[in-house]
Design a protein around this motif. Structure first.
Motif, PDB file in Angstrom:
ATOM      1  N   THR A   1       0.753  -1.167   0.097  1.00  0.00           N
ATOM      2  CA  THR A   1       0.089  -0.136  -0.095  1.00  0.00           C
ATOM      3  C   THR A   1       0.893   1.275  -0.101  1.00  0.00           C
ATOM      4  O   THR A   1       1.910   1.314   0.592  1.00  0.00           O
ATOM      5  N   PRO A   2       0.238   2.405  -0.392  1.00  0.00           N
ATOM      6  CA  PRO A   2       1.093   3.540  -0.482  1.00  0.00           C
ATOM      7  C   PRO A   2       1.707   3.975   0.895  1.00  0.00           C
ATOM      8  O   PRO A   2       2.761   4.187   1.243  1.00  0.00           O
ATOM      9  N   SER A   3       0.869   3.801   2.080  1.00  0.00           N
ATOM     10  CA  SER A   3       1.248   3.909   3.431  1.00  0.00           C
ATOM     11  C   SER A   3       2.659   3.182   3.850  1.00  0.00           C
ATOM     12  O   SER A   3       3.270   3.610   4.344  1.00  0.00           O
ATOM     13  N   PHE A   4       2.501   1.832   3.484  1.00  0.00           N
ATOM     14  CA  PHE A   4       3.293   0.968   3.967  1.00  0.00           C
ATOM     15  C   PHE A   4       4.870   1.304   3.015  1.00  0.00           C
ATOM     16  O   PHE A   4       5.885   1.226   3.427  1.00  0.00           O
ATOM     17  N   LYS A   5       4.466   1.643   1.861  1.00  0.00           N
ATOM     18  CA  LYS A   5       5.710   2.176   1.183  1.00  0.00           C
ATOM     19  C   LYS A   5       6.540   3.234   1.808  1.00  0.00           C
ATOM     20  O   LYS A   5       7.714   3.354   1.707  1.00  0.00           O
ATOM     21  N   LEU A   6       5.610   4.284   2.160  1.00  0.00           N
ATOM     22  CA  LEU A   6       6.240   5.558   2.841  1.00  0.00           C
ATOM     23  C   LEU A   6       6.961   4.775   4.174  1.00  0.00           C
ATOM     24  O   LEU A   6       7.983   5.342   4.254  1.00  0.00           O
ATOM     25  N   GLN A   7       6.299   4.147   4.702  1.00  0.00           N
ATOM     26  CA  GLN A   7       6.888   3.418   6.054  1.00  0.00           C
ATOM     27  C   GLN A   7       7.949   2.729   5.842  1.00  0.00           C
ATOM     28  O   GLN A   7       8.985   2.912   6.629  1.00  0.00           O
ATOM     29  N   SER A   8       8.081   2.056   4.788  1.00  0.00           N
ATOM     30  CA  SER A   8       9.387   1.305   4.378  1.00  0.00           C
ATOM     31  C   SER A   8      10.656   2.221   4.254  1.00  0.00           C
ATOM     32  O   SER A   8      11.753   1.819   4.571  1.00  0.00           O
ATOM     33  N   LEU A   9      10.445   3.534   3.571  1.00  0.00           N
ATOM     34  CA  LEU A   9      11.511   4.284   3.697  1.00  0.00           C
ATOM     35  C   LEU A   9      12.046   4.737   5.112  1.00  0.00           C
ATOM     36  O   LEU A   9      13.375   4.500   5.058  1.00  0.00           O
ATOM     37  N   VAL A  10      11.515   5.031   6.048  1.00  0.00           N
ATOM     38  CA  VAL A  10      11.849   5.322   7.226  1.00  0.00           C
ATOM     39  C   VAL A  10      12.551   3.870   7.746  1.00  0.00           C
ATOM     40  O   VAL A  10      13.431   4.081   8.292  1.00  0.00           O
ATOM     41  N   LEU A  11      11.661   2.837   7.711  1.00  0.00           N
ATOM     42  CA  LEU A  11      12.569   1.755   8.255  1.00  0.00           C
ATOM     43  C   LEU A  11      13.846   1.444   7.595  1.00  0.00           C
ATOM     44  O   LEU A  11      14.843   1.121   8.391  1.00  0.00           O
ATOM     45  N   GLY A  12      14.119   1.340   6.274  1.00  0.00           N
ATOM     46  CA  GLY A  12      15.180   1.126   5.664  1.00  0.00           C
ATOM     47  C   GLY A  12      16.338   2.144   6.344  1.00  0.00           C
ATOM     48  O   GLY A  12      17.413   1.754   6.418  1.00  0.00           O
ATOM     49  N   ARG A  13      15.803   3.402   6.409  1.00  0.00           N
ATOM     50  CA  ARG A  13      16.829   4.211   6.934  1.00  0.00           C
ATOM     51  C   ARG A  13      17.551   4.020   8.243  1.00  0.00           C
ATOM     52  O   ARG A  13      18.588   4.221   8.546  1.00  0.00           O
ATOM     53  N   ILE A  14      16.358   3.774   9.272  1.00  0.00           N
ATOM     54  CA  ILE A  14      16.540   3.326  10.486  1.00  0.00           C
ATOM     55  C   ILE A  14      17.772   2.149  10.471  1.00  0.00           C
ATOM     56  O   ILE A  14      18.606   1.952  11.074  1.00  0.00           O
ATOM     57  N   LEU A  15      17.140   0.930   9.856  1.00  0.00           N
ATOM     58  CA  LEU A  15      17.810  -0.007   9.923  1.00  0.00           C
ATOM     59  C   LEU A  15      19.193  -0.184   9.274  1.00  0.00           C
ATOM     60  O   LEU A  15      20.073  -1.212   9.392  1.00  0.00           O
ATOM     61  N   ALA A  16      19.534   0.780   8.525  1.00  0.00           N
ATOM     62  CA  ALA A  16      20.883   0.863   7.769  1.00  0.00           C
ATOM     63  C   ALA A  16      21.789   1.423   8.747  1.00  0.00           C
ATOM     64  O   ALA A  16      23.110   1.463   8.507  1.00  0.00           O
ATOM     65  N   GLN A  17      21.447   1.945  10.000  1.00  0.00           N
ATOM     66  CA  GLN A  17      22.430   2.395  10.840  1.00  0.00           C
ATOM     67  C   GLN A  17      23.012   1.244  11.767  1.00  0.00           C
ATOM     68  O   GLN A  17      22.700   0.427  11.986  1.00  0.00           O
ATOM     69  N   ASN A  18      23.916   2.011  12.656  1.00  0.00           N
ATOM     70  CA  ASN A  18      24.518   1.118  13.647  1.00  0.00           C
ATOM     71  C   ASN A  18      23.811   0.515  14.712  1.00  0.00           C
ATOM     72  O   ASN A  18      23.318   1.602  15.440  1.00  0.00           O
ATOM     73  N   PRO A  19      23.530  -0.497  14.863  1.00  0.00           N
ATOM     74  CA  PRO A  19      22.752  -0.999  16.220  1.00  0.00           C
ATOM     75  C   PRO A  19      23.193  -0.637  17.238  1.00  0.00           C
ATOM     76  O   PRO A  19      22.347  -0.212  18.178  1.00  0.00           O
ATOM     77  N   GLU A  20      24.430  -0.500  17.750  1.00  0.00           N
ATOM     78  CA  GLU A  20      24.917   0.053  18.892  1.00  0.00           C
ATOM     79  C   GLU A  20      24.388   1.586  19.184  1.00  0.00           C
ATOM     80  O   GLU A  20      24.287   1.783  20.285  1.00  0.00           O
TER      81      GLU A  20
END
Length: 553
Positions: A186-205
């Motif tokens: 869905t459009p909302s999931f696509k937008l949310q996935s951008l935020v998820l991807g940006r966060i999960l690309a970072q250092n977990p520490e």
């Protein structure tokens, strides 16, 4: 201020430390750093520097401050770049120098600080606080001054709670092994996935510290979970009016921004229309009866390459352009794709490079095929040829031959080498095609090997969502896509890492970025497997805000 201050960065090889090192050097300031295996120790940085910047994980700040505070000159400034301010500043104020809490509200992937915000939490002013403020503003930054307590309260929601929500959501998807067709999102999931991807690309520490070290987040998270529980009960009990009431209250709270958000998110969704978003791990591929996309129609060099590599074990599917092959592989419409990457005469295929940037697929191997052309026709005699048609690349690769043998014959570029054969049955038309193509379409072969360069090859990549072993391919090289910080000599520094480790590079190409004019991405082919260069890639991080492994070749 007569003398330029010496900048010392503790943690200078970390991503944010590297970013600030490059920033200060671009502004003609000398920078020294300490980190693992550096020339200077933390104490030496503290003793020598006028401005000491601590750029280490939040949980390590107190330890570093205790180590260096008695080594700092009284007239120097001690500052940091962490996302928590109250506890670090409490420890930093025990030093007898100037003290400033800093929090840049941007990450190292940003090109510069123009229109970005840097938070200042003043603790003990000296001349270097105003120096930094003026320098940052000169470079386009906004300075927001706030107390440490208020900063951490705000960040408990703006950072800690936001990350907590997104990481919990993404882990839930993982735990349920959730998968979905990219076209079903869905459009909302696509937008949310951008935020998820940006966060999960970072250092977990870093993100663990942001949530665990913020003194206000525990209470916030408990209150948040209570609200979720209330919502859950409303849904369970089907209390529509209560749900609508809470929804409307939430909507009214953001009423000034809702229409703008709707408009701007629509603009982002338009950009995402051609971008595949994939959730979950890619499916396993069974090479037997696999679907393989190639640049069609049948009879092109891509078709010949596919027949050479895959024999008769797969189902071949033709595509009009390279981008469509990437899209179908990413969406699972085909299992594998075969795309041209480079010709030994005409060079790199830019459409393939841009498609690698845009789609979540990897190369799993490469191969070359020789490029030989024939002049073919439905006509049997070259004297009756009135026009010669073919793809622009084929016409270019046979230009010398055509100039010498058919100087007065009209040449017409077409969308592919095969297209004119299918479209024009006129016997006065000559076609420049591969030998197998002429045979496939039962054309008369008038001349063989008419290409100007006999040692001409085209190289192809096999692309896929996941790794698979193909008998005829033996990939040994690693493909890397990266962006660099804007610094004089940055490419020299990157190439030196490989040279110092005696690692050869097969290719280095620059690709204009579509985000900023005169910015570039770089494509690198390393003559080593990925497993053998993991430590080398780690060393690249100090020069590159963005690194992506594109697979093997």
């Amino acid at each position: 201020m007569e003398k330029k201050p010496l900048i010392g960065i503790i943690g200078g090889n970390g991503k944010m430390g590297c970013w600030f090192k490059n920033f200060f050097e671009k502004n003609d300031l000398k920078v020294i750093i300490s980190d693992i295996e550096t020339e200077y120790s933390n104490k030496e940085i503290a003793e020598m520097s006028d401005i000491i910047i601590i750029s280490v994980p939040i949980s390590k700040v107190t330890e570093v401050v205790k180590e260096i505070r008695n080594h700092i000159k009284k007239e120097s400034l001690l500052t940091d770049t962490t996302s928590i301010k109250r506890y670090p500043l409490k420890e930093m104020k025990k030093a007898k120098c100037g003290v400033l809490g800093m929090h840049p509200l941007f990450g190292p992937i940003c090109k510069d600080m123009k229109n970005k915000t840097i938070v200042f939490c003043r603790a003990r002013d000296n001349i270097y606080v105003d120096f930094l403020k003026k320098l940052f503003r000169k470079n386009g930054a906004n300075i927001l001054e706030i107390s440490p307590k208020e900063h951490d309260k705000q960040m408990a929601i703006l950072q800690s709670l936001l990350h907590f929500t997104n990481i919990s959501f993404s882990y839930f998807l993982y735990s349920k092994k959730f998968k979905s067709n990219p076209n079903f999102l869905t459009p909302s999931f696509k937008l949310q996935s951008l935020v998820l991807g940006r966060i999960l690309a970072q250092n977990p520490e870093l993100y663990a510290d942001i949530e665990m070290e913020n003194p206000y987040f525990r209470k916030i998270s408990e209150e948040y979970i209570k609200e979720i529980t209330k919502f859950q009960k409303i849904i369970k009990d089907k209390k529509y009016e209560e749900f609508k009431n809470k929804f409307n209250l939430s909507s009214s709270y953001f009423s000034e921004f809702i229409k703008i958000a709707e408009e701007k998110s629509t603009e982002i969704l338009k950009l995402l229309e051609k971008q595949v978003i994939r959730v979950g791990k890619p499916k396993k591929i069974n090479l037997k009866n696999a679907k393989v996309g190639f640049l069609g129609p049948e009879g092109t060099f891509s078709w010949i390459g596919a027949k050479t590599i895959f024999k008769n074990n797969v189902k071949l599917k033709p595509f009009i352009n390279i981008r469509d092959i990437f899209k179908e592989v990413a969406e699972g419409g085909v299992d594998l794709g075969m795309v041209p990457i480079e010709n030994s005469i005409t060079g790199i295929v830019s459409e393939t490079m841009y498609s690698f940037i845009d789609f979540p697929v990897k190369s799993i191997g490469s191969f070359k095929i020789p490029i030989h052309h024939v002049l073919a026709s439905y006509e049997k005699d070259t004297k009756n040829i009135k026009i010669i048609k073919s793809h622009p690349q084929a016409l270019l690769q046979c230009k010398k031959y055509l100039d010498e043998n058919f100087p007065n014959i009209l040449r017409e570029p077409t969308s592919s080498t095969v297209a004119p054969i299918l479209e024009d049955k006129n016997s006065s038309v000559g076609f420049i095609v591969p030998l197998l193509t002429a045979q496939k379409y039962k054309l008369n072969i008038l001349r063989k090997n008419i290409e100007d360069y006999k040692n001409n090859f085209t190289r192809f990549f096999i692309i896929s969502q996941s790794r698979i072993v193909i008998k005829n391919l033996k990939p040994k090289n690693t493909l890397i896509l990266f962006a660099v910080y804007d610094k004089v000599g940055i490419l020299r520094d990157i190439l030196s890492i490989f040279a110092d480790n005696k690692i050869n590079l097969s290719a280095l190409h620059s690709i204009p970025s579509r985000l900023h004019p005169w910015d570039y991405m770089f494509f690198l082919e390393v003559e080593k497997s990925y497993d053998s260069i993991k430590k080398i890639i780690k060393k690249l991080e100090k020069y590159c805000p963005y690194i992506r492994i594109l697979g093997s070749a």
